[in-house]
Scaffold this motif. Sequence first.
Motif, PDB file in Angstrom:
ATOM      1  N   LYS A  29       5.929  -1.429  19.341  1.00 19.82           N
ATOM      2  CA  LYS A  29       6.890  -0.320  19.298  1.00 19.82           C
ATOM      3  C   LYS A  29       7.072   0.219  17.879  1.00 19.82           C
ATOM      4  CE  LYS A  29       9.578  -2.457  23.056  1.00 19.82           C
ATOM      5  NZ  LYS A  29      10.889  -3.075  23.419  1.00 19.82           N
ATOM      6  N   VAL A  30       6.550  -0.523  16.900  1.00 15.63           N
ATOM      7  CA  VAL A  30       6.739  -0.183  15.492  1.00 15.63           C
ATOM      8  C   VAL A  30       5.580   0.687  15.004  1.00 15.63           C
ATOM      9  CG1 VAL A  30       7.012  -1.138  13.160  1.00 15.63           C
ATOM     10  CG2 VAL A  30       7.986  -2.344  15.141  1.00 15.63           C
ATOM     11  N   ASP A  31       5.887   1.667  14.177  1.00 17.91           N
ATOM     12  CA  ASP A  31       4.849   2.544  13.631  1.00 17.91           C
ATOM     13  C   ASP A  31       3.829   1.735  12.840  1.00 17.91           C
ATOM     14  OD1 ASP A  31       6.164   4.688  14.705  1.00 17.91           O
ATOM     15  OD2 ASP A  31       7.126   5.311  12.825  1.00 17.91           O
ATOM     16  N   GLN A  32       2.583   2.117  12.951  1.00 16.13           N
ATOM     17  CA  GLN A  32       1.514   1.393  12.269  1.00 16.13           C
ATOM     18  C   GLN A  32       1.726   1.358  10.758  1.00 16.13           C
ATOM     19  OE1 GLN A  32      -1.032  -0.281  13.875  1.00 16.13           O
ATOM     20  NE2 GLN A  32      -1.439  -1.128  11.833  1.00 16.13           N
ATOM     21  N   ALA A  33       2.207   2.457  10.188  1.00 14.76           N
ATOM     22  CA  ALA A  33       2.435   2.498   8.739  1.00 14.76           C
ATOM     23  C   ALA A  33       3.464   1.459   8.319  1.00 14.76           C
ATOM     24  CB  ALA A  33       2.886   3.896   8.319  1.00 14.76           C
ATOM     25  N   ASP A  34       4.485   1.253   9.136  1.00 13.70           N
ATOM     26  CA  ASP A  34       5.508   0.255   8.817  1.00 13.70           C
ATOM     27  C   ASP A  34       4.956  -1.153   8.947  1.00 13.70           C
ATOM     28  OD1 ASP A  34       7.558   2.088   8.249  1.00 13.70           O
ATOM     29  OD2 ASP A  34       8.013   2.335  10.378  1.00 13.70           O
ATOM     30  N   ASP A  94       1.799  -1.970   8.490  1.00 10.78           N
ATOM     31  CA  ASP A  94       0.903  -2.149   7.343  1.00 10.78           C
ATOM     32  C   ASP A  94       1.698  -2.484   6.086  1.00 10.78           C
ATOM     33  OD1 ASP A  94      -1.301  -1.605   8.917  1.00 10.78           O
ATOM     34  OD2 ASP A  94      -1.408   0.513   8.338  1.00 10.78           O
ATOM     35  N   LYS A 104      13.419  -0.341  11.595  1.00 11.26           N
ATOM     36  CA  LYS A 104      13.314   1.103  11.826  1.00 11.26           C
ATOM     37  C   LYS A 104      13.151   1.421  13.303  1.00 11.26           C
ATOM     38  CE  LYS A 104      11.316   2.033   7.268  1.00 11.26           C
ATOM     39  NZ  LYS A 104      10.148   2.574   6.524  1.00 11.26           N
ATOM     40  N   GLN A 105      12.567   0.478  14.059  1.00 16.24           N
ATOM     41  CA  GLN A 105      12.393   0.682  15.505  1.00 16.24           C
ATOM     42  C   GLN A 105      13.009  -0.438  16.361  1.00 16.24           C
ATOM     43  OE1 GLN A 105       9.281   1.356  13.674  1.00 16.24           O
ATOM     44  NE2 GLN A 105       9.651   3.555  13.764  1.00 16.24           N
TER      45      GLN A 105
END
Length: 246
Positions: free
Chosen positions: A162-167, A169, A93-94
Amino acid sequence: MSESSSLETGPFTLITVPTIPQEKKDEIAEVFYWDMSCVHNCLIRGMNSVWLTAPHVKPKDQASFLGYCITLIETIHMHHHGEEVTVFPALAKQLNMEHNLEQHESFQGAMDEFEKYIKDVQAKKEKYDGQRTRDLLKAFSDPLVQHLHDEILTIAPEQLLKVDQADLDAMMAGMAKHIKEASLFTTFPFVLSHHNFSEIPEWPPAPAPLMWFARNISYRRYSNYWKFSPWNNKGRLQSYVQTVAA
């Protein structure tokens, strides 16, 4: 060069496992990078062990060695399946994970050839040949080991941040679920007997009861396989080649 140092230095080179700063012990970006480095080294040690052992296997030990080789392949398959269904989709995603997937494809055919040969020998369709085993191993291990080194760079902490924390997790939850699907009687003893506990005693981060079970119960079912591992279930160095040469 001693047999134990050969398992650590070649023909396939290990990854330098990072040290996690104390203040970052709970950060996913640091822990995942460290964890994957340890996993990759277990796989590399397995390939080193097959290479070093293949020409020296005694006829009475061939069936056990073939089982050991199949366990190595199954462990690689499981590791890569977990990445493809859990890790890569989350990070993609990132981050660009295309090269990782392309590398998986690059050695799959040669790995299939190695697996087919080992299973054909098990089925008495082929005769065991140590040099052929080495040749087939090297055909997939050269690109695979390069991939294992390259992939670590793509999941370094500076990349994962660089990746969202939710992703992140979700990725960790998915990997935890995937690990529970690993065989207690093949994958777990394989991993434990290919990790250097004297250098990194805190890995793998598994519950103490599970570690005890893997060392003392799981290990016994296919204990004839693990004579080819670098360490026994007590974490002591061992060498099949030195044993048969004595």
